[in-house]
Design a protein around this motif. Structure first.
Motif, mmCIF file in Angstrom:
data_model
loop_
_atom_site.group_PDB
_atom_site.id
_atom_site.type_symbol
_atom_site.label_atom_id
_atom_site.label_comp_id
_atom_site.label_asym_id
_atom_site.label_seq_id
_atom_site.Cartn_x
_atom_site.Cartn_y
_atom_site.Cartn_z
ATOM 1 N N GLY A 121 0.793 -1.222 0.000
ATOM 2 C CA GLY A 121 0.000 0.000 0.000
ATOM 3 C C GLY A 121 0.828 1.277 0.000
ATOM 4 O O GLY A 121 0.313 2.341 0.367
ATOM 5 N N GLU A 122 2.090 1.185 -0.405
ATOM 6 C CA GLU A 122 2.924 2.379 -0.434
ATOM 7 C C GLU A 122 2.481 3.301 -1.573
ATOM 8 O O GLU A 122 2.071 2.831 -2.645
ATOM 9 N N PRO A 123 2.586 4.602 -1.396
ATOM 10 C CA PRO A 123 2.156 5.532 -2.455
ATOM 11 C C PRO A 123 3.095 5.484 -3.663
ATOM 12 O O PRO A 123 4.284 5.185 -3.534
ATOM 13 N N LYS A 124 2.542 5.784 -4.809
ATOM 14 C CA LYS A 124 3.334 5.817 -6.037
ATOM 15 C C LYS A 124 4.223 7.053 -6.021
ATOM 16 O O LYS A 124 3.801 8.141 -5.665
ATOM 17 N N ARG A 125 5.473 6.851 -6.388
ATOM 18 C CA ARG A 125 6.428 7.956 -6.345
ATOM 19 C C ARG A 125 6.087 9.021 -7.378
ATOM 20 O O ARG A 125 5.570 8.713 -8.459
ATOM 21 N N PRO A 126 6.418 10.294 -7.093
ATOM 22 C CA PRO A 126 6.070 11.379 -8.036
ATOM 23 C C PRO A 126 6.989 11.397 -9.248
ATOM 24 O O PRO A 126 8.121 10.915 -9.208
ATOM 25 N N ASN B 157 8.788 13.791 -12.402
ATOM 26 C CA ASN B 157 9.207 15.173 -12.670
ATOM 27 C C ASN B 157 8.507 15.700 -13.919
ATOM 28 O O ASN B 157 7.729 14.982 -14.581
ATOM 29 N N ALA B 158 8.761 16.927 -14.270
ATOM 30 C CA ALA B 158 8.060 17.567 -15.395
ATOM 31 C C ALA B 158 8.336 16.850 -16.711
ATOM 32 O O ALA B 158 7.420 16.659 -17.535
ATOM 33 N N TYR B 159 9.574 16.444 -16.953
ATOM 34 C CA TYR B 159 9.916 15.778 -18.209
ATOM 35 C C TYR B 159 9.193 14.447 -18.346
ATOM 36 O O TYR B 159 8.710 14.099 -19.435
ATOM 37 N N ASP C 137 7.449 29.054 -21.208
ATOM 38 C CA ASP C 137 6.021 29.118 -20.915
ATOM 39 C C ASP C 137 5.355 27.762 -21.115
ATOM 40 O O ASP C 137 4.466 27.371 -20.349
ATOM 41 N N ASP C 138 5.772 27.026 -22.185
ATOM 42 C CA ASP C 138 5.188 25.703 -22.442
ATOM 43 C C ASP C 138 5.566 24.702 -21.346
ATOM 44 O O ASP C 138 4.790 23.787 -21.035
ATOM 45 N N LYS C 139 6.747 24.876 -20.767
ATOM 46 C CA LYS C 139 7.181 23.948 -19.720
ATOM 47 C C LYS C 139 6.501 24.210 -18.370
ATOM 48 O O LYS C 139 6.516 23.341 -17.493
ATOM 49 N N GLN C 140 5.906 25.384 -18.222
ATOM 50 C CA GLN C 140 5.264 25.711 -16.959
ATOM 51 C C GLN C 140 4.130 24.747 -16.630
ATOM 52 O O GLN C 140 3.916 24.407 -15.462
ATOM 53 N N GLU C 141 3.387 24.306 -17.660
ATOM 54 C CA GLU C 141 2.286 23.378 -17.438
ATOM 55 C C GLU C 141 2.776 22.057 -16.845
ATOM 56 O O GLU C 141 2.194 21.520 -15.903
ATOM 57 N N TRP C 142 3.882 21.553 -17.387
ATOM 58 C CA TRP C 142 4.419 20.281 -16.900
ATOM 59 C C TRP C 142 5.049 20.445 -15.514
ATOM 60 O O TRP C 142 4.989 19.535 -14.695
ATOM 61 N N LYS C 143 5.617 21.617 -15.259
ATOM 62 C CA LYS C 143 6.167 21.862 -13.926
ATOM 63 C C LYS C 143 5.052 21.970 -12.881
ATOM 64 O O LYS C 143 5.222 21.573 -11.732
ATOM 65 N N ARG C 144 3.897 22.517 -13.313
ATOM 66 C CA ARG C 144 2.762 22.571 -12.395
ATOM 67 C C ARG C 144 2.285 21.161 -12.049
ATOM 68 O O ARG C 144 1.983 20.866 -10.879
ATOM 69 N N ARG C 145 2.253 20.273 -13.054
ATOM 70 C CA ARG C 145 1.869 18.890 -12.791
ATOM 71 C C ARG C 145 2.878 18.204 -11.855
ATOM 72 O O ARG C 145 2.503 17.374 -11.015
ATOM 73 N N GLU C 146 4.143 18.548 -12.024
ATOM 74 C CA GLU C 146 5.175 17.984 -11.147
ATOM 75 C C GLU C 146 4.926 18.388 -9.692
ATOM 76 O O GLU C 146 5.015 17.550 -8.777
ATOM 77 N N ASP D 218 1.881 16.508 -8.346
ATOM 78 C CA ASP D 218 2.203 15.095 -8.090
ATOM 79 C C ASP D 218 3.054 14.946 -6.828
ATOM 80 O O ASP D 218 2.889 14.013 -6.040
ATOM 81 N N LYS D 219 3.972 15.896 -6.618
ATOM 82 C CA LYS D 219 4.824 15.869 -5.427
ATOM 83 C C LYS D 219 4.000 16.079 -4.159
ATOM 84 O O LYS D 219 4.204 15.399 -3.137
ATOM 85 N N ALA D 220 3.048 17.024 -4.208
ATOM 86 C CA ALA D 220 2.187 17.269 -3.047
ATOM 87 C C ALA D 220 1.318 16.045 -2.760
ATOM 88 O O ALA D 220 1.104 15.678 -1.591
#
Length: 294
Positions: free
Chosen positions: A12-17, A19-21, A58-67, A70-72
């Motif tokens: 039951g361990e959580p799935k690891r986050p 990164n943006a890439y 600017d395009d990478k900001q979306e993926w960094k937001r997802r990162e 996912d980390k939180a």
């Protein structure tokens, strides 16, 4: 690795986050595969890397937001897992490796301390050259044993790195490659390279210590030879193997001083010759023909 992943999921361990890439790769891989169906996994990874590098900030900001999201998510699930189950498998393994390293380091330090040259107390007899040579020899043997252990550990680390590199290459070329697995392999490879670098530094330190001990041993041998050479030459030159004692110089004899009686007699003879004194009974008279002193 697959068994470890299954064990983590079963626990039951959580799935690891990711990164943006990796979020970008998961979203774009299916589209890229549809555009180039004949491309291998390695070629797809190369194309995805090129697309990522060409993205604007600017395009990478979306993926960094997802990162960040996912980390939180991972931190919240991990806190809940800690409260309910305690440590994760990865945390337990890291703790065991750290304890094993600490025990090995403590053992090496204790062995080095036991072979350290003892301090000479004030007023105590100084150790002989033979005793000093034995102490240095013991330190050399301990350093050689430590060096052999480090050589074996460095060889194991290099062998593990080579195996990991081959597995990673095979995983990239396979069809079932997952970004999460590649990320774990990269992280493990970084840890192994760090351990290998530390082992190489320890090997260099031990090698320098061995060279210093060899120089001390040779220098002590030369001192022992120099100190024993004069004694041996003295024993060989002396009869029966015993050195002769040097004769003590004799003191010069002092000249005898005339006594009081002799001085008084000379004065009476002088007066008798001048006629200033009368001779005693039995005392010879002075010869008149003798010249009187002026």
């Amino acid at each position: 690795k697959k068994q470890e992943k299954e064990a983590r999921v079963a626990a039951g361990e959580p799935k690891r986050p990711l990164n943006a890439y990796l979020h970008f790769s998961q979203a774009e891989r299916a589209k890229l595969r549809a555009e180039q169906p004949g491309a291998s996994v390695g070629e797809l990874a190369k194309l995805l890397g090129e697309q990522w590098r060409t993205l604007s900030a600017d395009d990478k900001q979306e993926w960094k937001r997802r990162e960040e999201e996912d980390k939180a998510r991972y931190e919240a699930e991990l806190d809940a897992f800690h409260r309910e189950h305690g440590e994760t498998r990865a945390e337990r393994q890291r703790k065991e490796r750290a304890e094993a390293k600490a025990e090995a380091k403590a053992g090496a330090m204790a062995e080095a301390k036991s072979n350290r040259k003892p301090r000479v107390q004030e007023g105590a007899p100084r150790p002989s050259h033979a005793a000093k040579l034995e102490l240095i020899k013991g330190e050399l043997e301990a350093a050689h044993r430590e060096k052999q252990v480090l050589v074996v550990q460095a060889a194991k680390a290099r062998k593990t790195l080579d195996k990991l590199k081959a597995k990673r290459k095979a995983l990239i070329e396979s069809e079932d490659a997952s970004s999460e697995r590649l990320q774990r392999m990269e992280k493990y490879e970084i840890e192994l390279r760090s351990d290998e670098a530390k082992l190489k530094q320890q090997l260099a330190d031990v090698g320098a210590r061995v060279d210093g001990l060899v120089e001390r041993f040779e220098s002590q041998q030369q001192k022992a030879k120099r100190s024993s050479a004069p004694k041996r030459a003295t024993r060989e030159a002396a009869p029966n193997g015993k050195p002769e004692k040097a004769e003590k110089p004799q003191k010069p004899q002092k000249a005898e001083k005339p006594g009081k009686a002799a001085a008084a007699k000379s004065e009476r003879e002088f007066k008798l010759e001048k006629g200033e004194a009368k001779p005693d009974k039995g005392e010879a008279k002075p010869d008149k023909g003798e010249a009187k002193p002026d």
